[in-house]
Design a protein around this motif. Structure first.
Motif, PDB file in Angstrom:
ATOM      1  N   PHE A 104       0.853  -1.190   0.000  1.00  0.00           N
ATOM      2  CA  PHE A 104       0.000   0.000   0.000  1.00  0.00           C
ATOM      3  C   PHE A 104       0.890   1.242   0.000  1.00  0.00           C
ATOM      4  CE2 PHE A 104      -2.318  -3.408   2.064  1.00  0.00           C
ATOM      5  CZ  PHE A 104      -3.504  -3.400   1.347  1.00  0.00           C
ATOM      6  N   ASP A 145      -3.123  -3.956  -4.140  1.00  0.00           N
ATOM      7  CA  ASP A 145      -4.480  -3.459  -3.994  1.00  0.00           C
ATOM      8  C   ASP A 145      -4.859  -2.652  -5.240  1.00  0.00           C
ATOM      9  OD1 ASP A 145      -6.190  -3.399  -1.406  1.00  0.00           O
ATOM     10  OD2 ASP A 145      -6.485  -1.401  -2.258  1.00  0.00           O
ATOM     11  N   SER A 192     -10.128  -3.555  -4.178  1.00  0.00           N
ATOM     12  CA  SER A 192     -10.726  -3.258  -2.867  1.00  0.00           C
ATOM     13  C   SER A 192     -11.755  -2.138  -2.957  1.00  0.00           C
ATOM     14  CB  SER A 192      -9.631  -2.857  -1.875  1.00  0.00           C
ATOM     15  OG  SER A 192      -9.112  -1.590  -2.201  1.00  0.00           O
ATOM     16  N   TYR A 219     -11.759  -8.235  -2.803  1.00  0.00           N
ATOM     17  CA  TYR A 219     -12.366  -7.729  -1.579  1.00  0.00           C
ATOM     18  C   TYR A 219     -13.868  -7.762  -1.873  1.00  0.00           C
ATOM     19  CZ  TYR A 219      -7.942  -5.412   0.027  1.00  0.00           C
ATOM     20  OH  TYR A 219      -6.677  -5.094   0.447  1.00  0.00           O
ATOM     21  N   LYS A 222     -16.737  -6.065   1.506  1.00  0.00           N
ATOM     22  CA  LYS A 222     -16.004  -5.028   2.235  1.00  0.00           C
ATOM     23  C   LYS A 222     -17.016  -4.043   2.798  1.00  0.00           C
ATOM     24  CE  LYS A 222     -12.496  -1.424   1.689  1.00  0.00           C
ATOM     25  NZ  LYS A 222     -11.389  -0.944   0.851  1.00  0.00           N
ATOM     26  N   PHE A 227     -13.281   1.021  11.431  1.00  0.00           N
ATOM     27  CA  PHE A 227     -12.014   0.388  11.795  1.00  0.00           C
ATOM     28  C   PHE A 227     -10.891   0.638  10.782  1.00  0.00           C
ATOM     29  CE2 PHE A 227     -15.100  -1.884  14.357  1.00  0.00           C
ATOM     30  CZ  PHE A 227     -14.455  -1.986  15.580  1.00  0.00           C
ATOM     31  N   TYR A 228     -11.168   1.413   9.725  1.00  0.00           N
ATOM     32  CA  TYR A 228     -10.113   1.722   8.755  1.00  0.00           C
ATOM     33  C   TYR A 228      -9.323   2.979   9.103  1.00  0.00           C
ATOM     34  CZ  TYR A 228     -13.095  -1.331   5.818  1.00  0.00           C
ATOM     35  OH  TYR A 228     -13.867  -2.351   5.327  1.00  0.00           O
ATOM     36  N   PHE A 231      -5.395   3.047   9.025  1.00  0.00           N
ATOM     37  CA  PHE A 231      -4.897   2.821   7.653  1.00  0.00           C
ATOM     38  C   PHE A 231      -4.895   4.132   6.874  1.00  0.00           C
ATOM     39  CE2 PHE A 231      -5.843   2.043   3.150  1.00  0.00           C
ATOM     40  CZ  PHE A 231      -4.899   1.095   2.782  1.00  0.00           C
ATOM     41  N   LYS A 276     -13.935  -8.197   4.891  1.00  0.00           N
ATOM     42  CA  LYS A 276     -13.185  -7.125   5.540  1.00  0.00           C
ATOM     43  C   LYS A 276     -14.152  -6.107   6.133  1.00  0.00           C
ATOM     44  CE  LYS A 276     -10.211  -3.335   4.186  1.00  0.00           C
ATOM     45  NZ  LYS A 276      -9.680  -2.600   3.077  1.00  0.00           N
ATOM     46  N   TYR A 299      -9.485  -9.806   6.330  1.00  0.00           N
ATOM     47  CA  TYR A 299      -8.524  -8.731   6.603  1.00  0.00           C
ATOM     48  C   TYR A 299      -8.735  -8.236   8.030  1.00  0.00           C
ATOM     49  CZ  TYR A 299      -5.358  -4.948   4.985  1.00  0.00           C
ATOM     50  OH  TYR A 299      -4.294  -4.109   4.781  1.00  0.00           O
ATOM     51  N   VAL A 301      -8.120  -5.528  10.012  1.00  0.00           N
ATOM     52  CA  VAL A 301      -7.757  -4.193   9.525  1.00  0.00           C
ATOM     53  C   VAL A 301      -7.047  -3.367  10.590  1.00  0.00           C
ATOM     54  CG1 VAL A 301      -9.606  -4.223   7.804  1.00  0.00           C
ATOM     55  CG2 VAL A 301     -10.000  -3.139  10.046  1.00  0.00           C
ATOM     56  N   SER A 302      -6.640  -2.178  10.168  1.00  0.00           N
ATOM     57  CA  SER A 302      -5.786  -1.332  10.999  1.00  0.00           C
ATOM     58  C   SER A 302      -6.389  -1.013  12.362  1.00  0.00           C
ATOM     59  CB  SER A 302      -5.481  -0.045  10.241  1.00  0.00           C
ATOM     60  OG  SER A 302      -6.691   0.627   9.916  1.00  0.00           O
ATOM     61  N   TYR A 341      -1.471  -7.014  10.084  1.00  0.00           N
ATOM     62  CA  TYR A 341      -0.249  -6.273  10.403  1.00  0.00           C
ATOM     63  C   TYR A 341       0.567  -7.002  11.470  1.00  0.00           C
ATOM     64  CZ  TYR A 341      -2.976  -2.902   7.809  1.00  0.00           C
ATOM     65  OH  TYR A 341      -3.722  -2.307   6.830  1.00  0.00           O
TER      66      TYR A 341
HETATM   67  N1  LIG Z   1      -7.737  -1.582   0.874  1.00  0.00           N
HETATM   68  C1  LIG Z   1      -7.008  -1.896   2.030  1.00  0.00           C
HETATM   69  C2  LIG Z   1      -7.567  -1.242   3.219  1.00  0.00           C
HETATM   70  O1  LIG Z   1      -8.469  -0.445   3.081  1.00  0.00           O
HETATM   71  C3  LIG Z   1      -7.021  -1.628   4.565  1.00  0.00           C
HETATM   72  C4  LIG Z   1      -7.844  -1.061   5.659  1.00  0.00           C
HETATM   73  C5  LIG Z   1      -7.216  -1.182   7.033  1.00  0.00           C
HETATM   74  O2  LIG Z   1      -6.247  -1.897   7.282  1.00  0.00           O
HETATM   75  O3  LIG Z   1      -7.778  -0.520   7.898  1.00  0.00           O
END
Ligand SMILES: NCC(=O)CCC(=O)O
Ligand SMILES: [Mg+2]
Length: 354
Positions: A104, A145, A192, A219, A222, A227-228, A231, A276, A299, A301-302, A341
């Protein structure tokens, strides 16, 4: 055999062992679930799900510059990496037996525009990183992505007209973005963006341009999620994003709709599908896996990462145990693999224990 309070009803008439309940309190239980938990070896023997390094995809952030690692404040332990440093982390992934990494970009604000044109630059950061990684470590899988949000001045995944995200016009650009990444050597294209029809359009273009072996991980389900947040800090779109993504990402209240999304992406040619975010959507992972028996990914996510890493940094939870518990939870829900992560940390822990 009906069982009530431990003792099978059918056995109620047979003579009981004579015990003095007060002197020696002892329930007459034929079945004691705790027997299989009595020691570590016994727990290992009956364990239903096991996390291995083969289950992990490691998402990484690439930024312009040289020999620099910049921490992402809202993701303790995660850095933005210059291309030379991403190659070092790819090496770490290879040594840890992590099969695949995901890339990314943090795009310089000056390079962002309304159309996300930098996405189509064959020399953009993602393409540079793919080439550099593939040159040194051709055997590690590289996933890219497909979406415009790291490249647009407004932070949306597609083109906008009069405040609306355009579907078909966006798909035409995403097809070009996917071809640009495939040309750079990417192994897995992962759209995505949640536009309708993009999987079929990308599959056709890949096939027509000699990229028949490039896989698509869609994806597929989604959700528009809070929760993004971290990111968006990491790729630098948090401040510029106008509005939200609810006209293209899914409503978190819906479940049947996820099956329809996944069904369409499979019909259009997805090789693997993804749900996700992860932890709040384990029910969706289970339904998708049961319904389609497809390679199913999730996923973490972050924001999920930040909750665990942040609480651990404050001493509120045992971070390592919470990490492993969250990851095996995805396996239990039916996931074949997890974008997380935590990938390098989890892989190190798995290796230390085996
Ligand atoms: N297209 C990838 C993401 O949007 C990742 C979101 C995240 O890790 O919060
Ligand atoms: Mg869709």
């Amino acid at each position: 055999m009906a069982i009530k309070f431990g003792r099978p009803i059918e056995l109620r008439d047979t003579p009981r062992r004579q015990t003095d309940a007060l002197a020696s309190p002892s329930l007459d239980l034929a079945i004691r679930m705790r027997r299989n938990r009595k020691s570590e070896w016994a727990r290992r023997l009956v364990r239903e799900n096991v996390l291995t390094t083969d289950d992990l995809i490691w998402p990484m952030f690439v930024v312009d510059g040289h020999n620099t690692r910049t921490p992402v404040a809202s993701m303790p332990g995660v850095d933005r990496l210059t291309v030379d440093q991403i190659v070092r982390d790819a090496e770490r992934a290879a040594k840890l037996n992590i099969p695949c990494i995901a890339l990314f970009p943090f795009t310089e604000p000056a390079l962002r525009d309304e159309q996300g044109s930098e996405a189509l630059n064959p020399d953009n950061l993602v393409c540079q990183a793919v080439r550099a990684i593939k040159k040194e470590f051709p055997d590690i899988g590289v996933l890219c992505d497909v979406a415009l949000d790291p490249f647009t001045s407004h932070g949306h995944d597609g083109l906008i007209e009069d405040g609306k995200i355009l579907n078909d016009e966006t798909v035409a650009v995403l097809v070009k973005q996917a071809l640009t990444q495939a040309e750079a050597g990417c192994d897995v294209i992962a759209p995505s963006d949640m536009m309708d029809g993009r999987i079929g359009a990308i599959r056709e273009a890949l096939d027509d341009n000699g990229f028949g072996d490039v896989q698509i991980m869609s994806y597929a389900a989604k959700y528009a999620s809070a929760f993004y947040g971290p990111f968006r800090d990491a790729i630098g779109s948090a401040k510029t994003l106008t509005g939200d993504k609810r006209t293209y990402q899914m409503d978190s209240a819906n479940s049947d709709e996820a099956l329809r999304e996944v069904e369409l992406d499979i019909a259009e040619g997805a090789d693997m599908v993804m749900v996700k975010p992860g932890m709040p959507y384990l029910d969706i992972v289970r339904r998708v896996k049961d319904h389609f028996a497809m390679p199913t990914f999730v996923y973490q996510v972050s924001g999920e990462y930040a909750m665990i890493a942040g609480a651990a940094a404050n001493g509120w939870i045992d971070g390592e145990r919470a990490m492993m518990e969250s990851l095996v939870g995805f396996k239990r829900a039916g996931a074949d693999g997890i974008l997380t992560y935590f990938a390098p940390k989890a892989a190190e822990k798995i290796r230390a224990e085996t």
